[in-house]
Scaffold this active site. Sequence first.
Site, PDB file in Angstrom:
ATOM      1  N   HIS A 199      -9.515   1.093   5.313  1.00 30.62           N
ATOM      2  CA  HIS A 199      -8.257   1.285   6.038  1.00 30.62           C
ATOM      3  C   HIS A 199      -8.362   2.200   7.076  1.00 30.62           C
ATOM      4  O   HIS A 199      -9.214   3.102   7.257  1.00 30.62           O
ATOM      5  CB  HIS A 199      -7.116   1.790   5.158  1.00 30.62           C
ATOM      6  N   ASN A 249       0.802  -1.123  -0.009  1.00 29.45           N
ATOM      7  CA  ASN A 249       0.030  -0.056  -0.002  1.00 29.45           C
ATOM      8  C   ASN A 249       0.877   1.335   0.144  1.00 29.45           C
ATOM      9  O   ASN A 249       1.578   1.579   0.976  1.00 29.45           O
ATOM     10  CB  ASN A 249      -0.856   0.193   1.336  1.00 29.45           C
ATOM     11  N   TRP A 250       1.124   1.814  -1.228  1.00 24.66           N
ATOM     12  CA  TRP A 250       1.929   3.062  -1.281  1.00 24.66           C
ATOM     13  C   TRP A 250       1.414   4.124  -0.559  1.00 24.66           C
ATOM     14  O   TRP A 250       2.088   5.011  -0.616  1.00 24.66           O
ATOM     15  CB  TRP A 250       2.360   3.397  -2.770  1.00 24.66           C
ATOM     16  N   LYS A 251       0.199   4.132  -0.306  1.00 26.02           N
ATOM     17  CA  LYS A 251      -0.552   5.431   0.382  1.00 26.02           C
ATOM     18  C   LYS A 251      -0.278   6.773  -0.438  1.00 26.02           C
ATOM     19  O   LYS A 251      -0.209   6.478  -1.603  1.00 26.02           O
ATOM     20  CB  LYS A 251       0.044   5.712   1.714  1.00 26.02           C
ATOM     21  N   SER A 260       3.771  -2.036  10.179  1.00 23.03           N
ATOM     22  CA  SER A 260       5.311  -1.939  10.389  1.00 23.03           C
ATOM     23  C   SER A 260       5.985  -3.394  10.054  1.00 23.03           C
ATOM     24  O   SER A 260       6.992  -3.733  10.787  1.00 23.03           O
ATOM     25  CB  SER A 260       5.688  -1.597  11.733  1.00 23.03           C
ATOM     26  N   GLY A 266       3.050  -1.130   4.278  1.00 21.07           N
ATOM     27  CA  GLY A 266       2.932   0.216   4.119  1.00 21.07           C
ATOM     28  C   GLY A 266       4.314   0.726   3.652  1.00 21.07           C
ATOM     29  O   GLY A 266       4.989   0.596   2.646  1.00 21.07           O
ATOM     30  N   GLY A 267       5.202   1.439   4.620  1.00 23.25           N
ATOM     31  CA  GLY A 267       6.474   2.035   4.519  1.00 23.25           C
ATOM     32  C   GLY A 267       7.458   1.132   3.597  1.00 23.25           C
ATOM     33  O   GLY A 267       8.026   1.762   2.728  1.00 23.25           O
ATOM     34  N   GLU A 270      -5.066  -5.072  10.799  1.00 26.21           N
ATOM     35  CA  GLU A 270      -4.052  -3.803  10.710  1.00 26.21           C
ATOM     36  C   GLU A 270      -4.091  -3.150  12.306  1.00 26.21           C
ATOM     37  O   GLU A 270      -5.064  -2.310  12.247  1.00 26.21           O
ATOM     38  CB  GLU A 270      -3.962  -2.909   9.759  1.00 26.21           C
ATOM     39  N   GLY A 275       2.850   2.347  10.841  1.00 26.22           N
ATOM     40  CA  GLY A 275       3.871   3.603  10.531  1.00 26.22           C
ATOM     41  C   GLY A 275       4.288   4.033  11.937  1.00 26.22           C
ATOM     42  O   GLY A 275       4.879   4.858  12.059  1.00 26.22           O
ATOM     43  N   GLU A 283      -6.713   4.769   8.264  1.00 28.87           N
ATOM     44  CA  GLU A 283      -6.538   5.972   8.011  1.00 28.87           C
ATOM     45  C   GLU A 283      -7.872   6.578   7.224  1.00 28.87           C
ATOM     46  O   GLU A 283      -8.081   7.786   7.358  1.00 28.87           O
ATOM     47  CB  GLU A 283      -5.217   6.171   6.873  1.00 28.87           C
TER      48      GLU A 283
HETATM   49  P1  13P Z   1       2.963   0.418   7.604  1.00 23.47           P
HETATM   50  O1  13P Z   1       3.659  -0.847   7.097  1.00 23.47           O
HETATM   51  O2  13P Z   1       3.717   1.500   7.004  1.00 23.47           O
HETATM   52  O3  13P Z   1       3.344   0.375   9.209  1.00 23.47           O
HETATM   53  O4  13P Z   1       1.807   0.374   7.062  1.00 23.47           O
HETATM   54  C1  13P Z   1       0.885  -0.696   7.012  1.00 23.47           C
HETATM   55  C2  13P Z   1      -0.544  -0.233   6.525  1.00 23.47           C
HETATM   56  O5  13P Z   1      -1.203   0.891   6.896  1.00 23.47           O
HETATM   57  C3  13P Z   1      -0.881  -0.891   5.213  1.00 23.47           C
HETATM   58  O6  13P Z   1      -1.869  -0.729   4.776  1.00 23.47           O
END
Ligand code: 13P
Length: 248
Positions: free
Chosen positions: A94, A9-11, A211, A232-233, A166, A172, A96
């Site tokens: 998600h 997920n590149w956000k 993470s 994510g990251g 999640e 993050g 977020e």
């Molecule tokens: P991180 O891997 O950056 O913690 O993000 C996880 C995430 O929200 C994937 O959707």
Amino acid sequence: MRRKIVAGNWKMNKDKNASIGLVQEILQSNKLFGCEVYISPAFPFLNEISNICESTPIKVIAQNVSEKDEGAYTGEVSLDMLKSVGVDGVIIGHSERRKIYGENDEVLRMKLDNCSKNDLEVFFCIGETLEMREKGKQNEVIENQLNSTLFDLTDFKLDNLVIAYEPVWAIGTGKNASSEQVQEIHQHIRALLNLRYGKISESIPIVYGGSLKPNNSKDIFSCPDVDGGLVGGASLNSQAFLDIISSI
Ligand code: 13P
């Protein structure tokens, strides 16, 4: 056997050139993936990235979709629009989106229903906050999140469903859930799926996100009820993402 999945997920990261560069690096690695691989770039690049990924093992999913079909909804992107640019699926719910953009259960239900009716794959995210974890209420939160959305729909196409656990406190933050914590809650989710859908639920993949890094993914992926990850990251770096993929 359940499908194994790693999704990135590149956000809201990477402009056009950087997005294209990242997908090309992943493809050029010429690795044979031991699982299904998905990436989720930002909306403006979905068309181009879908074209690049056509006839490759990588599938492309969107980070969101409108619950409306079409019309005067400024700034929204519909499911038909996503399908028309070759998108294979959508991340829904998600944390977020729930927290920052106020997506509630009713909206999530409509999004899930629309995706199911249109045969789009769904990565449905659930997870507790730190406050709820500290109160020991994580199982209850998960149950409520499922009951008020997915489980409330009568005809959801389970073939298209991936559950992403999640925990909000691990996203993050660099603080991943331990493999014991992940296994415990994935087992709980599987039991809930079983209660709701019966035996067929055994084929629904449950992936972990929060993470995930190359140095912790192997441990987490080795849990019996973990079928992969939503990254994510670490998915923003081709080597880290490929290392996570190879650890499954
Ligand atoms: P991180 O891997 O950056 O913690 O993000 C996880 C995430 O929200 C994937 O959707």
